[in-house]
Write a protein that holds these residues in place. Structure first.
Motif, short mmCIF file in Angstrom:
data_model
loop_
_atom_site.label_atom_id
_atom_site.label_comp_id
_atom_site.label_asym_id
_atom_site.label_seq_id
_atom_site.Cartn_x
_atom_site.Cartn_y
_atom_site.Cartn_z
N ASP A 69 -81.37 -30.96 3.53
CA ASP A 69 -79.95 -30.96 3.89
C ASP A 69 -79.59 -32.15 4.76
OD1 ASP A 69 -80.10 -28.33 6.46
OD2 ASP A 69 -81.30 -30.14 6.11
N TYR A 70 -80.55 -33.03 5.00
CA TYR A 70 -80.30 -34.19 5.86
C TYR A 70 -79.94 -35.44 5.06
CZ TYR A 70 -80.68 -37.13 10.00
OH TYR A 70 -80.39 -37.99 11.02
N TYR A 71 -80.66 -35.66 3.96
CA TYR A 71 -80.41 -36.84 3.14
C TYR A 71 -80.08 -36.43 1.70
CZ TYR A 71 -82.56 -40.16 6.47
OH TYR A 71 -82.86 -40.93 7.56
N ALA A 72 -79.21 -37.17 1.07
CA ALA A 72 -79.09 -37.08 -0.38
C ALA A 72 -80.31 -37.75 -1.00
CB ALA A 72 -77.81 -37.76 -0.85
N ILE A 73 -80.69 -37.28 -2.18
CA ILE A 73 -81.88 -37.78 -2.85
C ILE A 73 -81.51 -38.28 -4.24
CG2 ILE A 73 -84.17 -37.21 -3.77
CD1 ILE A 73 -84.13 -37.16 -0.76
N GLY A 74 -82.09 -39.39 -4.62
CA GLY A 74 -81.83 -39.93 -5.95
C GLY A 74 -83.12 -40.14 -6.72
N TRP A 75 -83.00 -40.13 -8.03
CA TRP A 75 -84.07 -40.52 -8.94
C TRP A 75 -83.69 -41.86 -9.55
CZ3 TRP A 75 -88.68 -38.20 -9.33
CH2 TRP A 75 -88.80 -36.87 -8.90
N PHE A 76 -84.62 -42.79 -9.51
CA PHE A 76 -84.44 -44.11 -10.07
C PHE A 76 -85.55 -44.36 -11.08
CE2 PHE A 76 -81.25 -45.83 -7.13
CZ PHE A 76 -81.33 -44.91 -6.11
N ARG A 77 -85.32 -45.30 -11.97
CA ARG A 77 -86.38 -45.70 -12.88
C ARG A 77 -86.32 -47.20 -13.11
NH1 ARG A 77 -84.32 -42.86 -18.56
NH2 ARG A 77 -82.47 -44.19 -18.89
N GLN A 78 -87.49 -47.74 -13.42
CA GLN A 78 -87.57 -49.16 -13.74
C GLN A 78 -88.56 -49.34 -14.87
OE1 GLN A 78 -88.33 -51.85 -10.46
NE2 GLN A 78 -87.34 -53.50 -11.60
N ALA A 79 -88.07 -49.89 -15.95
CA ALA A 79 -88.91 -50.22 -17.10
C ALA A 79 -89.32 -51.69 -17.01
CB ALA A 79 -88.14 -49.96 -18.39
#
Length: 124
Positions: free
Chosen positions: A30-40
């Motif tokens: 509940d402190y940080y938003a979280i993201g998923w990233f990708r790199q090809a």
């Protein structure tokens, strides 16, 4: 100490599924938003999905809408990325990271803390 640890990558055939996990240590979800990233290989990093730190507002890049689902388990302090209907173009290293996320505009910018990445290969 802040740590984000991804797991769940692997080799899967087109049309298959994988679930990535991101275990967060050092702060609660509940402190940080979280993201998923990708790199090809040879491509720029892109934000796949971001989830807000409250109210579970989630954004997805157009190419994964309807196939990928982000969720979080507060008890386990873990964020998940369920990936269904995988395509060869989903092949990449996937990272979770803290993000700066606007729930109203769905703009998601990379933040400070990153995991080590997990490789996803979609191939027949």
């Amino acid at each position: 100490q802040v740590q984000l640890v991804e797991s769940g990558g692997g080799l899967v055939q087109p049309g298959g599924s994988l679930r990535l996990s991101c275990v967060v240590r050092g702060f609660t979800l509940d402190y940080y938003a979280i993201g998923w990233f990708r790199q090809a290989p040879g491509k720029e990093r892109e934000a796949v999905s971001c989830i807000s730190n409250s109210h579970d507002i989630i954004s997805y890049v157009d190419s994964v809408k309807g196939r990928f689902t982000s969720s979080r388990d507060y008890a386990k302090n873990t964020v998940y990325l369920q990936m269904n209907g995988l395509k060869p173009e989903d092949t990449a290293v996937y990272y979770c990271a803290t993000v700066i996320f606007s729930p109203s505009t769905r703009v998601c910018l990379p933040g400070t803390y990153w995991g080590q990445g997990t490789q996803v290969n979609v191939s027949s």
